[in-house]
Design an enzyme around this catalytic site. Structure first.
Site, PDB file in Angstrom:
ATOM      1  N   ASN A  12      98.990 105.948  63.743  1.00 44.20           N
ATOM      2  CA  ASN A  12      98.604 107.149  63.000  1.00 44.20           C
ATOM      3  C   ASN A  12      99.320 108.371  63.560  1.00 44.20           C
ATOM      4  O   ASN A  12      99.792 108.357  64.701  1.00 44.20           O
ATOM      5  CB  ASN A  12      97.088 107.411  63.103  1.00 44.20           C
ATOM      6  CG  ASN A  12      96.254 106.342  62.454  1.00 44.20           C
ATOM      7  OD1 ASN A  12      96.626 105.766  61.437  1.00 44.20           O
ATOM      8  ND2 ASN A  12      95.100 106.055  63.042  1.00 44.20           N
ATOM      9  N   ASP A  14      98.111 111.986  64.549  1.00 43.71           N
ATOM     10  CA  ASP A  14      96.866 112.713  64.781  1.00 43.71           C
ATOM     11  C   ASP A  14      97.032 114.201  64.468  1.00 43.71           C
ATOM     12  O   ASP A  14      97.949 114.842  64.991  1.00 43.71           O
ATOM     13  CB  ASP A  14      96.421 112.566  66.242  1.00 43.71           C
ATOM     14  CG  ASP A  14      96.003 111.155  66.598  1.00 43.71           C
ATOM     15  OD1 ASP A  14      95.814 110.342  65.679  1.00 43.71           O
ATOM     16  OD2 ASP A  14      95.842 110.878  67.811  1.00 43.71           O
ATOM     17  N   ALA A  43      98.779 101.874  68.521  1.00 42.23           N
ATOM     18  CA  ALA A  43      99.893 102.569  69.165  1.00 42.23           C
ATOM     19  C   ALA A  43      99.490 103.109  70.530  1.00 42.23           C
ATOM     20  O   ALA A  43     100.244 103.004  71.509  1.00 42.23           O
ATOM     21  CB  ALA A  43     100.386 103.700  68.267  1.00 42.23           C
ATOM     22  N   ASN A  44      98.305 103.699  70.614  1.00 42.57           N
ATOM     23  CA  ASN A  44      97.830 104.227  71.893  1.00 42.57           C
ATOM     24  C   ASN A  44      97.730 103.123  72.940  1.00 42.57           C
ATOM     25  O   ASN A  44      98.140 103.289  74.094  1.00 42.57           O
ATOM     26  CB  ASN A  44      96.454 104.873  71.728  1.00 42.57           C
ATOM     27  CG  ASN A  44      96.478 106.116  70.866  1.00 42.57           C
ATOM     28  OD1 ASN A  44      97.530 106.659  70.569  1.00 42.57           O
ATOM     29  ND2 ASN A  44      95.307 106.559  70.444  1.00 42.57           N
ATOM     30  N   GLU A 136      91.296  98.550  63.022  1.00 43.81           N
ATOM     31  CA  GLU A 136      91.853  99.551  62.107  1.00 43.81           C
ATOM     32  C   GLU A 136      92.893  98.942  61.175  1.00 43.81           C
ATOM     33  O   GLU A 136      93.506  99.664  60.386  1.00 43.81           O
ATOM     34  CB  GLU A 136      92.475 100.712  62.897  1.00 43.81           C
ATOM     35  CG  GLU A 136      91.433 101.587  63.586  1.00 43.81           C
ATOM     36  CD  GLU A 136      92.034 102.824  64.229  1.00 43.81           C
ATOM     37  OE1 GLU A 136      91.293 103.815  64.382  1.00 43.81           O
ATOM     38  OE2 GLU A 136      93.225 102.815  64.591  1.00 43.81           O
ATOM     39  N   ASP A 226      90.425 116.443  76.803  1.00 41.52           N
ATOM     40  CA  ASP A 226      90.494 115.777  75.502  1.00 41.52           C
ATOM     41  C   ASP A 226      90.307 114.272  75.729  1.00 41.52           C
ATOM     42  O   ASP A 226      91.137 113.629  76.369  1.00 41.52           O
ATOM     43  CB  ASP A 226      91.850 116.053  74.841  1.00 41.52           C
ATOM     44  CG  ASP A 226      91.942 115.512  73.417  1.00 41.52           C
ATOM     45  OD1 ASP A 226      91.045 114.755  72.990  1.00 41.52           O
ATOM     46  OD2 ASP A 226      92.930 115.836  72.729  1.00 41.52           O
ATOM     47  N   ASP A 232      91.196 103.913  74.441  1.00 43.36           N
ATOM     48  CA  ASP A 232      92.363 103.046  74.265  1.00 43.36           C
ATOM     49  C   ASP A 232      93.044 102.768  75.607  1.00 43.36           C
ATOM     50  O   ASP A 232      93.541 101.662  75.838  1.00 43.36           O
ATOM     51  CB  ASP A 232      93.358 103.679  73.294  1.00 43.36           C
ATOM     52  CG  ASP A 232      92.781 103.815  71.893  1.00 43.36           C
ATOM     53  OD1 ASP A 232      91.973 102.950  71.504  1.00 43.36           O
ATOM     54  OD2 ASP A 232      93.148 104.781  71.196  1.00 43.36           O
ATOM     55  N   ALA A 262      93.342 109.748  81.400  1.00 43.06           N
ATOM     56  CA  ALA A 262      93.842 110.053  80.057  1.00 43.06           C
ATOM     57  C   ALA A 262      93.151 111.255  79.427  1.00 43.06           C
ATOM     58  O   ALA A 262      93.606 111.744  78.389  1.00 43.06           O
ATOM     59  CB  ALA A 262      93.670 108.836  79.154  1.00 43.06           C
TER      60      ALA A 262
END
Length: 289
Positions: A12, A14, A43-44, A136, A226, A232, A262
Site C-alpha cells: 500500500n 500510506d 511490504a512492511n 490483506e 508512530d 509488522d 519501529a
C-alpha cells in the site's frame, strides 16, 4: 547463515495525517501534518525482515500507476526481492488512510485495490525457508503458499476476518493482537496447535504453545512517535528469531525490542529498524539516544 523469508501479502501507499487526538464516531478532527509513506502489511514485513538481516522476497500485486512506484521505492532500495511483485493494469495500488495522534496510536482504513488481484499463479512451485502471510490479500493464495512451504509457516491473523480453520491448522505460528485474539477466540487459536503469539502493545507480548504460556516479554522503554509499523516489525523479527533457533523467550524479547524500535520515527517503512539498532536497544546501548 542468512535466513530466507518469503512474504505473501499486501503493498500500500500510506497517506498519514497527524492529529491531536483520534476521531470518535461522527467526529471531524483537524490534522496538523500530512505525509505519504510506503506501506502495506506484506511490504512492511518483507522490508523489516530484510533490515533485520534476512534474505527477503515479497510476493504481491500493485497497480500500473505512480502510487506503485512510490509504494515500492524503499523495498527496491532496501534489497527486497520483488521479482514476483506483479503490476496489475486494471486496479489501483492499495491505499491506506492513517490517522496518528501524538503518543503514536493510530487508526487505519485500507482500500485494497490491486492487493485483491493476487493469485495462486503468482506463487513459485516451492517456498524454502520461512513464510509470512497476513489477511490483506486473498485467503486462498495464503493457503496454497502454506502448502508449498517446506519451512516455518507464520501467519499474522490481521486484519481480523472470517477465516477457515485450515489457515490456522497449517500455521506453525499464529500472531494476533488483543482485538484479533478477541475476534478469533483463544479456544480456536490454541486448538490449532503450534505457537500463538499475542501482542499487547507497550505491555509486550506473550507466547503460547498448545495454549500453555511458554514466554512473556516487555519491550525496552522508548519515546514513541508512530506505532504504524510496530506490529509488522514484531512479526518479521519473531519469524527471523525462530528461524535462527533462538529460545522462545529470547526470540520474544528480540521481537518486542524490534517492534519498539519501529515506533521511534514517523511512517511505517521509514522507521523500520536495522539489526544493529535492535541489538543495541536490547543491550541498553541505544544507538538513537
Amino acid at each position: 547463515m542468512t535466513q530466507k523469508i518469503t512474504v505473501v501479502g499486501s503493498v500500500n501507499l500510506d497517506l498519514v495525517v497527524r492529529c491531536e487526538h483520534l476521531p470518535r464516531d461522527g467526529e471531524t478532527v483537524l490534522g496538523n501534518g500530512f505525509a505519504k509513506h510506503p506501506g502495506g502489511k506484506g511490504a512492511n514485513q518483507a522490508l523489516a525482515a530484510r533490515r533485520l538481516g534476512a534474505q527477503a522476497r515479497l510476493i504481491a500485486c500493485v497497480g500500473e500507476d505512480d502510487e506503485a512506484d512510490a509504494a515500492l521505492a524503499l523495498l527496491t532500495a532496501g534489497g527486497v526481492d520483488l521479482s514476483r511483485c506483479r503490476r496489475v493494469p486494471d486496479q489501483p495500488t492499495g491505499i491506506a488512510m492513517i490517522a496518528v495522534e501524538p503518543a503514536g496510536d493510530n487508526q487505519i482504513v485500507v482500500a485494497s485495490g490491486a492487493n485483491g488481484a493476487l493469485s495462486v499463479t503468482d506463487l513459485p512451485e516451492r517456498i524454502d525457508g520461512g513464510l509470512i502471510g497476513q489477511l490483506e490479500t486473498p485467503v486462498e493464495v495464503l493457503l496454497e503458499a502454506q502448502a508449498r512451504c517446506s519451512g516455518l509457516v507464520v501467519v499474522n491473523l490481521a486484519p481480523a476476518r472470517t477465516l477457515d480453520n485450515a489457515v490456522l491448522g497449517r500455521a506453525d505460528v499464529c500472531i494476533v493482537n488483543e482485538a484479533e485474539c478477541d475476534f478469533y477466540g483463544t479456544d480456536r487459536l490454541f486448538a490449532a496447535g503450534g505457537l500463538t503469539a499475542l501482542t499487547l502493545g507497550a505491555r509486550g507480548a506473550v507466547l503460547f504453545r498448545d495454549g500453555v504460556e511458554i514466554a512473556r516479554a516487555r519491550p525496552p522503554s522508548v519515546t514513541s512517535h508512530d506505532a504504524t509499523g510496530a506490529g509488522d516489525t514484531f512479526v518479521a523479527a519473531l519469524t527471523l528469531a525462530l528461524l535462527e533457533d533462538q529460545p522462545a523467550r529470547t526470540a520474544l524479547e528480540f521481537a518486542c525490542a524490534a517492534g519498539a524500535a519501529a515506533t521511534r520515527n514517523a511512517g511505517a517503512q521509514p522507521a523500520l529498524p536495522v539489526r544493529a539498532a535492535v541489538d543495541a536497544l536490547m543491550a541498553g546501548d541505544d544507538l538513537d539516544r
